[in-house]
Design an enzyme around this catalytic site. Sequence first.
Site, short mmCIF file in Angstrom:
data_model
loop_
_atom_site.label_atom_id
_atom_site.label_comp_id
_atom_site.label_asym_id
_atom_site.label_seq_id
_atom_site.Cartn_x
_atom_site.Cartn_y
_atom_site.Cartn_z
N ASN A 9 -8.52 9.73 29.32
CA ASN A 9 -9.85 9.14 29.17
C ASN A 9 -9.65 7.65 28.95
OD1 ASN A 9 -12.39 8.34 28.41
ND2 ASN A 9 -12.45 9.54 26.51
N TRP A 10 -9.96 6.87 29.98
CA TRP A 10 -9.74 5.42 29.87
C TRP A 10 -10.82 4.74 29.04
CZ3 TRP A 10 -7.71 3.14 35.21
CH2 TRP A 10 -6.42 3.61 35.43
N LYS A 11 -11.89 5.47 28.71
CA LYS A 11 -13.01 4.90 27.94
C LYS A 11 -13.47 3.60 28.62
CE LYS A 11 -11.26 7.29 23.91
NZ LYS A 11 -11.11 7.36 22.46
N HIS A 93 -18.34 13.61 24.17
CA HIS A 93 -17.28 12.94 23.41
C HIS A 93 -17.90 12.40 22.11
CE1 HIS A 93 -14.19 10.09 22.25
NE2 HIS A 93 -13.37 10.68 23.09
N GLU A 95 -17.60 9.70 20.70
CA GLU A 95 -18.11 8.32 20.82
C GLU A 95 -19.49 8.31 21.46
OE1 GLU A 95 -14.61 6.79 22.76
OE2 GLU A 95 -13.50 7.08 20.88
N GLU A 163 -11.29 17.48 19.58
CA GLU A 163 -10.90 16.13 19.19
C GLU A 163 -11.42 15.84 17.79
OE1 GLU A 163 -10.04 13.58 22.96
OE2 GLU A 163 -12.12 13.32 22.40
N GLY A 169 -7.78 7.50 18.01
CA GLY A 169 -7.44 6.08 17.94
C GLY A 169 -6.90 5.64 16.59
N SER A 209 -4.94 10.78 19.28
CA SER A 209 -3.62 10.16 19.01
C SER A 209 -2.44 10.94 19.60
CB SER A 209 -3.43 9.94 17.50
OG SER A 209 -4.39 9.02 17.00
N GLY A 230 -6.46 9.30 25.09
CA GLY A 230 -7.13 8.00 25.21
C GLY A 230 -6.11 6.90 25.48
N GLY A 231 -5.77 6.18 24.43
CA GLY A 231 -4.92 4.98 24.55
C GLY A 231 -3.66 5.18 25.36
P1 13P Z 1 -6.71 8.41 21.54
O1 13P Z 1 -5.69 9.19 22.34
O2 13P Z 1 -6.69 6.94 21.84
O3 13P Z 1 -6.64 8.74 20.09
O4 13P Z 1 -8.16 8.90 22.04
C1 13P Z 1 -8.44 10.26 22.11
C2 13P Z 1 -9.72 10.44 22.80
O5 13P Z 1 -10.77 10.13 22.28
C3 13P Z 1 -9.69 11.00 24.16
O6 13P Z 1 -10.94 11.35 24.61
#
Ligand code: 13P
Length: 250
Positions: A9-11, A93, A95, A163, A169, A209, A230-231
């Site tokens: 997920n590149w957000k 998600h 977010e 999640e 993050g 993470s 994510g990251g």
């Molecule tokens: P991180 O891997 O950056 O913690 O993000 C997880 C996430 O929200 C994937 O959707």
Amino acid sequence: MARKLAAGNWKMNGTRCALDELSALAKAHPDPSVDILICPPATLIRTAASLVDGGPLLIGGQDCHSQVSGAHTGDISADMLADAGATHVILGHSERREDHGESSDDVNAKARAAHASGLVAIVCVGESLAQREASNTLDIIGGQLASSLPDGCTAANTVIAYEPIWAIGTGKVPSTAQIDEVHDFIRARMIRRFGQAEGAAIPLLYGGSVKPDNAAEIFATDNVDGALVGGASLKAADFSPIIKALEGTV
Ligand code: 13P
């Protein structure tokens, strides 16, 4: 059993030059034994889908509207994502639940739209730190699953991503016992609601993470069928070892 899934997920990260990472990933994994999905920002979906066309990499969206079309400025329908070459869409998600006030009922309507457009809905659930500390985790997850998932979910059209909000993050990861407890709970709920065959096969991802150095341990946990990353999905050099760790389990 559905194939395991390594999803990135590149957000809200990435302009066109980020597609170099997608090319590098495609080159590094010409014949993967797991599904690999990248969900870039909407602006890159069409180009990304063209770039990976003919190869094994899959492209997804990060959200969709519940309606097929209409006066909804700034929104994207599931049909539009599919038309741009997406096969999956992340829904609910944390977010989006937090930043955009999305309720589980909203997520349910979006999941129905995704299914109607032939997209796989990746439905996210997860507790806050306060909810975990109050020992409410399973109640929260159970409630989110019950309301967010429409009838008719199958292993072919639905993926669940657990999640924990406090792990996203932050570099904080639940213990494998904590992941195990929640994933076993989700599996039982899937079987109870959608029947043994589909419920046992719906892929359950862990997200929060996930990094190259903790992926193997997380993937060794029962009922973890992959990750939503994510990251560490932004660079092929980070995502690739996570994919390989998942391949090591099949
Ligand atoms: P991180 O891997 O950056 O913690 O993000 C997880 C996430 O929200 C994937 O959707």
